[in-house]
Design a protein around this motif. Structure first.
Motif, mmCIF file in Angstrom:
data_model
loop_
_atom_site.group_PDB
_atom_site.id
_atom_site.type_symbol
_atom_site.label_atom_id
_atom_site.label_comp_id
_atom_site.label_asym_id
_atom_site.label_seq_id
_atom_site.Cartn_x
_atom_site.Cartn_y
_atom_site.Cartn_z
ATOM 1 N N LYS A 87 8.484 -49.186 0.549
ATOM 2 C CA LYS A 87 7.255 -49.709 -0.480
ATOM 3 C C LYS A 87 6.743 -48.748 -1.294
ATOM 4 O O LYS A 87 6.548 -47.411 -0.702
ATOM 5 C CB LYS A 87 6.361 -50.477 0.418
ATOM 6 N N PRO A 88 6.248 -49.144 -2.474
ATOM 7 C CA PRO A 88 5.777 -47.820 -3.185
ATOM 8 C C PRO A 88 4.532 -47.595 -2.696
ATOM 9 O O PRO A 88 3.516 -48.364 -2.330
ATOM 10 C CB PRO A 88 5.400 -48.650 -4.536
ATOM 11 N N LYS A 89 4.351 -45.998 -2.809
ATOM 12 C CA LYS A 89 2.933 -45.469 -2.007
ATOM 13 C C LYS A 89 2.555 -44.334 -3.165
ATOM 14 O O LYS A 89 3.564 -43.539 -3.217
ATOM 15 C CB LYS A 89 3.053 -45.067 -0.668
ATOM 16 N N LYS A 90 1.291 -44.386 -3.371
ATOM 17 C CA LYS A 90 0.900 -43.177 -4.020
ATOM 18 C C LYS A 90 1.162 -41.713 -3.199
ATOM 19 O O LYS A 90 1.031 -41.772 -2.012
ATOM 20 C CB LYS A 90 -0.614 -43.170 -4.481
ATOM 21 N N GLY A 91 1.431 -40.581 -4.086
ATOM 22 C CA GLY A 91 1.663 -39.447 -3.437
ATOM 23 C C GLY A 91 1.074 -38.543 -4.025
ATOM 24 O O GLY A 91 0.233 -38.536 -5.138
ATOM 25 N N LYS A 92 1.529 -37.195 -3.573
ATOM 26 C CA LYS A 92 0.741 -35.920 -4.364
ATOM 27 C C LYS A 92 0.945 -36.098 -5.958
ATOM 28 O O LYS A 92 0.207 -35.232 -6.449
ATOM 29 C CB LYS A 92 1.204 -34.765 -3.634
ATOM 30 N N ALA A 93 2.202 -36.369 -6.317
ATOM 31 C CA ALA A 93 2.463 -36.214 -7.612
ATOM 32 C C ALA A 93 1.596 -37.108 -8.362
ATOM 33 O O ALA A 93 1.603 -36.903 -9.670
ATOM 34 C CB ALA A 93 4.120 -36.569 -7.750
ATOM 35 N N ASN A 94 1.241 -38.213 -7.915
ATOM 36 C CA ASN A 94 0.289 -39.234 -8.627
ATOM 37 C C ASN A 94 0.913 -39.715 -9.783
ATOM 38 O O ASN A 94 0.272 -40.098 -10.780
ATOM 39 C CB ASN A 94 -1.113 -38.700 -8.873
ATOM 40 N N LYS A 95 2.359 -40.102 -9.797
ATOM 41 C CA LYS A 95 3.113 -40.637 -11.077
ATOM 42 C C LYS A 95 3.921 -41.704 -10.151
ATOM 43 O O LYS A 95 4.551 -41.528 -9.184
ATOM 44 C CB LYS A 95 3.887 -39.405 -11.494
ATOM 45 N N PRO A 96 4.303 -42.617 -11.104
ATOM 46 C CA PRO A 96 5.308 -43.713 -10.606
ATOM 47 C C PRO A 96 6.723 -43.115 -11.005
ATOM 48 O O PRO A 96 6.789 -42.217 -11.809
ATOM 49 C CB PRO A 96 4.673 -44.838 -11.538
ATOM 50 N N PHE A 97 7.638 -43.620 -10.149
ATOM 51 C CA PHE A 97 8.892 -43.541 -10.453
ATOM 52 C C PHE A 97 9.690 -44.690 -10.081
ATOM 53 O O PHE A 97 9.651 -45.058 -8.857
ATOM 54 C CB PHE A 97 9.510 -42.079 -9.793
ATOM 55 N N CYS A 98 10.556 -45.328 -11.038
ATOM 56 C CA CYS A 98 10.885 -46.628 -10.689
ATOM 57 C C CYS A 98 12.454 -46.603 -11.448
ATOM 58 O O CYS A 98 12.812 -46.377 -12.613
ATOM 59 C CB CYS A 98 10.028 -47.776 -11.619
ATOM 60 N N ILE A 99 13.289 -46.963 -10.533
ATOM 61 C CA ILE A 99 14.742 -47.408 -10.953
ATOM 62 C C ILE A 99 14.961 -48.808 -10.595
ATOM 63 O O ILE A 99 14.709 -49.391 -9.608
ATOM 64 C CB ILE A 99 15.548 -46.534 -10.020
ATOM 65 N N ILE A 100 15.523 -49.749 -11.901
ATOM 66 C CA ILE A 100 16.043 -50.980 -11.337
ATOM 67 C C ILE A 100 17.475 -50.897 -10.919
ATOM 68 O O ILE A 100 18.216 -50.277 -11.970
ATOM 69 C CB ILE A 100 15.791 -51.788 -12.850
ATOM 70 N N VAL A 101 17.618 -51.321 -10.031
ATOM 71 C CA VAL A 101 19.247 -51.405 -9.665
ATOM 72 C C VAL A 101 19.863 -52.498 -10.581
ATOM 73 O O VAL A 101 19.502 -53.563 -10.633
ATOM 74 C CB VAL A 101 19.343 -51.950 -8.099
ATOM 75 N N PRO A 102 21.110 -52.043 -11.270
ATOM 76 C CA PRO A 102 21.865 -53.076 -11.916
ATOM 77 C C PRO A 102 22.398 -54.203 -10.882
ATOM 78 O O PRO A 102 22.937 -53.819 -10.095
ATOM 79 C CB PRO A 102 23.064 -52.122 -12.450
ATOM 80 N N PRO A 103 21.911 -55.606 -11.359
ATOM 81 C CA PRO A 103 22.045 -56.317 -10.516
ATOM 82 C C PRO A 103 23.786 -56.669 -10.451
ATOM 83 O O PRO A 103 24.091 -57.108 -11.207
ATOM 84 C CB PRO A 103 21.409 -57.574 -10.850
ATOM 85 N N PRO A 104 24.024 -56.635 -9.162
ATOM 86 C CA PRO A 104 25.370 -57.225 -8.945
ATOM 87 C C PRO A 104 25.741 -58.498 -8.840
ATOM 88 O O PRO A 104 24.581 -59.258 -8.911
ATOM 89 C CB PRO A 104 25.896 -56.542 -7.419
ATOM 90 N N ASN A 105 26.849 -59.102 -9.335
ATOM 91 C CA ASN A 105 27.115 -60.426 -9.331
ATOM 92 C C ASN A 105 26.941 -61.004 -8.103
ATOM 93 O O ASN A 105 27.344 -60.652 -7.024
ATOM 94 C CB ASN A 105 28.905 -60.717 -9.751
ATOM 95 N N VAL A 106 26.351 -62.198 -8.152
ATOM 96 C CA VAL A 106 26.174 -63.001 -6.821
ATOM 97 C C VAL A 106 27.645 -63.351 -6.129
ATOM 98 O O VAL A 106 27.442 -63.356 -4.809
ATOM 99 C CB VAL A 106 25.530 -64.242 -7.089
ATOM 100 N N THR A 107 28.601 -63.414 -6.717
ATOM 101 C CA THR A 107 29.643 -63.452 -6.190
ATOM 102 C C THR A 107 30.174 -62.334 -5.680
ATOM 103 O O THR A 107 31.576 -62.193 -5.145
ATOM 104 C CB THR A 107 30.867 -63.959 -6.944
ATOM 105 N N GLY A 108 29.950 -60.946 -5.732
ATOM 106 C CA GLY A 108 30.260 -59.889 -5.511
ATOM 107 C C GLY A 108 30.556 -59.404 -4.059
ATOM 108 O O GLY A 108 29.866 -59.927 -3.124
ATOM 109 N N LYS A 109 31.521 -58.130 -4.165
ATOM 110 C CA LYS A 109 31.451 -57.568 -2.819
ATOM 111 C C LYS A 109 31.386 -56.141 -3.308
ATOM 112 O O LYS A 109 32.227 -55.787 -3.820
ATOM 113 C CB LYS A 109 33.021 -58.135 -2.148
ATOM 114 N N LEU A 110 31.014 -55.469 -2.340
ATOM 115 C CA LEU A 110 30.771 -54.026 -2.550
ATOM 116 C C LEU A 110 32.045 -53.266 -2.610
ATOM 117 O O LEU A 110 32.998 -53.521 -2.229
ATOM 118 C CB LEU A 110 30.103 -53.334 -1.456
ATOM 119 N N HIS A 111 32.359 -52.669 -4.031
ATOM 120 C CA HIS A 111 33.333 -51.676 -4.467
ATOM 121 C C HIS A 111 32.971 -50.352 -4.269
ATOM 122 O O HIS A 111 31.862 -49.964 -4.476
ATOM 123 C CB HIS A 111 34.116 -52.364 -5.499
#
Length: 888
Positions: free
Chosen positions: A32-56
């Motif tokens: 979970k996001p928690k504030k740290g010494k950098a005091n800045k946010p860093f966010c990556i959105i995971v490209p959403p895999p297909n609901v039919t998908g299997k990890l390749h």
């Protein structure tokens, strides 16, 4: 004092460690996001895999690069969020369920109402659709799973409706008859991304088109004679001397006898084919553009299932491919088929259906992207969003600078239903709400447009909708203002057109901001021979087979080590095995220091009391930390991986542990405690540096190393450059010692001197400090290279005869062989090697002297010949020099 009192296993068992630590992290809310010494946010959105998908393998690379970066930033003190999601994948999901329903119930979707069939898809999704999320967990993905978003969830659905309605009201979304990729099995338009081009053996049919009022005719070549029923012109190049006098005259289309104009258009290639082009605006993308330029009528000859309609006359009802052969035979019977030539050409096929795609005119919904694409280009040009590597911005520009309006409607049942409504009085309007009354005439006979939106439409809003937009309450709960714009998008180059560009356009349109500040385009994973992985080749690599065999950390490290600014990663399972050995090396290094841990502390209190080797290893550790920090900031996972691999293998294990054995087994307790502290301090830093890349083994070993009051490794600070650990002179001298010792070992091995046998060595250098340093390190040369007698002098002294030599930039190394090995046998071996090398050299020399060969051979072949000739020549000179030395 360590907190883990469990006996340390002899060998590392990934399976036992991985499930335990993932559960610990997840249960402990470490993702979970928690504030740290950098005091800045860093966010990556995971490209959403297909609901039919299997990890390749591609997903595994996505996860490795995204999760390594988020773990790195988390340890750097950023408020991090790795945001997971799933895409409803309209076409693929509906296709899976349609197939299942047919197999189980022998029914098609049209045997059900729309509501009934969509309910079946939801049931399938709930039972099978989240499988890939568990696979992501197995890869160590440190997502905040409370943020998990599905493209058909209420907030994304609200986002889709709002964007559509706003754009509709601004007249930037419109409905029109246009040519699209039509899948006759799905009976839907599909995007370019859902079309696979396959080479198909077909024919060029040369057909006779009469010229009205003349005995002359035009010879037209086509691969699809059945489409002639849709011809509305014949085009020639206006610069073609053969035909330009015919422009303005009339041609007669065979079989249907339609009179069409002969037009001039520069699209017609002067060199290709017959120089005459049948123009079928309703069934060819290029012809459609020609038709627009010349205001030609459009004739549709196909039904939605890909069969010929009434425009096909007697061929009505035939599938297009069947009609092709029947029409060509009819043309032949009438003497209108002039020639038929075999021709291999690419044909688009539906990615899911596997059937040939038919370009076809259809009433569809479109987005006018002219203004949005311009703004998306400007955002990269002015540096608001940067590509890594930079060269990928050219791919991005290539579409956005020449945009085509985006077809967003699909004739499916699964997806976001287009929020446009109609009443029986032909009124049309868009609304974010389910409408039951026409706002114009108050009619209650209202129905919604049956089509659904292209999956990329909802995906284009993903950076906003996953963070709660447009719902104010959801935006506050999901901290939209904190995490948007997101920090970086990590994805493959194959969807720059389809996804990156759309997110940029839609974000600038709705937020007046870019959706992410950086875009890192990673490589595409291929097999070890560089081929695309496919079922037909049988060369796919299942990530879970690799995890089961080698462990997640070894698999992740392999992918990271291959991930820089390259286009492809050729994934060889043997390479994963090699990095598993590295993981085991780390485990065994800890097993070596583990029994001694109570002797030293985790901190180094007095740097002034460190010895030379301790200062060296800390300086090397500091260099590694600096390089890894710099590399991770610019997405050079390969450089970061190489740096820690080299430090652990080549410095810490191969040298520092070896140099520590006598001290740890000696009687000087002060020296022992100091050495253990350095070993422990450095190993703690090693685990922290490695953790983003290999989270499981590092967390496991940290549990043995951490103090009682310390948190898990995932929550520790990432090591950075520390000026207090800068010992340049020690680093420089020790690295030269390592080079010389390695060279001595290599010289011994080259003449098969047994490991236990001692040798004499003479070193020559003009650096007086090195001379003193080498002399003072005699005992280390003795222990690490089995040196019996060491002579060190400057380069002006005489070199010993009957020696083998290695010349470094700073030192010449001589190993006298007289009395050490049988020189006669050595000379004989070298002379045999010289004879063979001369014979090899003669072959390349002959090619070099052959003017015809050097003139006509491909450039890469010539380069190889030149290189081999040079290298073999150098080898001959070296062999002859060694033979002369041994004979002197």
């Amino acid at each position: 004092m360590t907190t883990n009192t469990t006996e340390l296993a002899t060998t590392y068992s990934p399976a036992d460690v991985e499930t335990k630590w993932y559960k610990t992290w997840e249960d402990g809310k470490y993702f979970k996001p928690k504030k740290g010494k950098a005091n800045k946010p860093f966010c990556i959105i995971v490209p959403p895999p297909n609901v039919t998908g299997k990890l390749h393998a591609g997903h595994a690379l996505d996860i490795t690069t995204q999760d390594s970066l988020i773990r790195f930033k988390r340890m750097k003190g950023f408020e991090t969020l790795l945001l997971p999601g799933l895409d409803h994948a309209g076409i693929s999901t509906q296709s899976v369920v349609e197939k299942m329903v047919f197999e189980q119930e022998k029914k098609t979707r049209r045997d059900f109402s729309r509501e009934e069939f969509v309910k079946k898809i939801w049931a399938w999704k709930e039972e099978y659709g989240n499988h890939i999320l568990n696979q992501q967990r197995a890869m160590g993905t440190s997502c905040d799973w409370d943020y998990l978003t599905f493209t058909l969830d209420p907030i994304p659905n609200k986002a889709v409706k709002k964007f559509f309605v706003d754009m509709y009201n601004q007249k930037m979304i419109y409905q029109s008859d246009y040519i699209v990729n039509w899948d006759p099995m799905l009976q839907s338009a599909v995007s370019d991304a859902e079309v696979e081009h396959k080479d198909v053996q077909g024919n060029f049919f040369h057909i006779k088109y009469a010229i009205k009022g003349s005995e002359d005719f035009l010879e037209v070549a086509t691969t699809r004679p059945e489409t002639l029923f849709g011809d509305t012109a014949v085009a020639v190049n206006p610069n073609d001397e053969r035909f330009k006098h015919l422009i303005g005259k009339t041609a007669i289309v065979p079989l249907c006898n339609r009179e069409v104009p002969i037009i001039g258009d520069e699209h017609v290639d002067l060199e290709k084919g017959t120089g005459c082009l049948k123009v079928t605006p309703g069934h060819d993308f290029n012809d459609f553009e020609i038709g627009k330029r010349h205001n030609l009528p459009i004739i549709n000859i196909l039904n939605k299932d890909g069969t010929m309609n009434e425009e096909g006359l007697e061929f009505k009802g035939l599938a297009a491919k069947v009609a092709r052969n029947v029409v060509s035979k009819k043309l032949e019977e009438l003497g209108l088929l002039l020639d038929k030539k075999p021709h291999m050409h690419p044909v688009g096929h539906g990615e899911r259906s596997g059937v040939p795609i038919e370009p076809m005119i259809s009433k569809q919904w479109f987005v006018n992207v002219t203004d949005m694409s311009r703004r998306a280009v400007e955002a990269v040009e002015n540096g608001n969003m940067k590509f890594y590597p930079k060269e990928w911005e050219n791919t991005y520009y290539s579409w956005l600078r020449n945009p085509k309006d985006w077809c967003i409607s699909r004739q499916l049942w699964w997806g976001h239903q287009i929020p446009v409504f109609y009443c029986d009085n032909n009124h049309q309007w868009a609304s974010e709400h389910d409408e039951t009354e026409c706002p114009t005439c108050k009619s209650k006979n209202v129905h919604q447009d049956p089509d659904v939106l292209d999956t990329w439409f909802s995906s284009g809003l993903w950076p906003m909708s996953t963070l709660g937009w447009p719902d104010p309450k959801a935006m506050e709960e999901k901290k939209f203002s904190t995490f948007f714009p997101t920090s970086v998008l990590i994805t493959g180059y194959d969807i720059i057109f389809f996804w990156v560009a759309r997110m940029m356009m839609m974000s600038l349109q709705t937020q007046n901001q870019v959706p992410f500040k950086d875009t890192y385009i990673h490589a595409i994973v291929r097999d070890k021979l560089g081929r695309k992985m496919s079922k037909s080749l049988g060369n796919g690599i299942d990530p879970f087979d690799m995890i089961a065999q080698y462990g997640t950390d070894a698999f992740r490290f392999t992918l990271a080590a291959g991930s820089g600014y390259n286009r492809n990663i050729n994934l060889d399972p043997d390479r994963i095995g090699g990095y598993r050995n590295f993981i085991n090396k780390v485990w065994n290094a800890f097993r070596f220091i583990y029994p001694h841990l109570q002797t030293g502390s985790a901190k180094i209190n007095d740097m002034s009391k460190l010895d030379h080797h301790e200062r060296w290893i800390l300086a090397e550790l500091n260099t590694t930390a600096k390089l890894m920090n710099e590399s991770m900031e610019v997405y050079r996972y390969d450089d970061a991986s190489a740096a820690i691999y080299s430090f652990v293998y080549d410095k810490y294990c191969s040298w520092f542990i070896e140099l520590s054995k006598n001290i740890l087994n000696g009687s000087d307790e002060t020296a022992k405690a100091r050495r253990v502290s350095v070993l422990k301090f450095a190993f703690r830093k090693i685990l922290a540096l490695m953790h983003p890349l290999t989270p499981f083994i590092t967390e496991e070993l940290w549990s043995y190393l951490k103090e009682a009051n310390e948190d898990l490794l995932i929550a520790q600070e990432y090591p950075e450059y520390d000026a207090a650990l800068e010992f340049k002179e020690d680093q420089d001298q020790m690295n030269k010692f390592v080079e010389v010792t390695t060279a001595i070992r290599n010289l011994r091995a080259s003449v098969n001197i047994k490991p236990k046998d001692e040798v004499n060595v003479e070193l020559f250098t003009d650096n007086q400090d090195l001379i003193t340093y080498f002399r003072n390190n005699f005992i280390n040369f003795q222990e690490l290279a089995r040196v019996k007698d060491l002579k060190v002098g400057n380069k002006e002294l005489n070199r010993p005869n009957k020696s083998i030599v290695n010349v470094l930039t700073h030192t010449e190394i001589f190993l006298p062989l007289d009395g050490v090995i049988d020189l006669t046998e050595q000379i004989s071996r070298l002379e045999k090697e010289l004879t063979k090398t001369k014979a090899d050299y003669a072959k390349y020399e002959a090619k070099m002297k052959n003017e015809n060969f050097m003139k006509n051979a491909p450039e890469n072949v010539r380069a190889e010949v030149i290189q081999n000739e040079r290298e073999l020549g150098e080898k001959i000179a070296s062999l002859m020099e060694n033979i002369a030395q041994f004979k002197s």
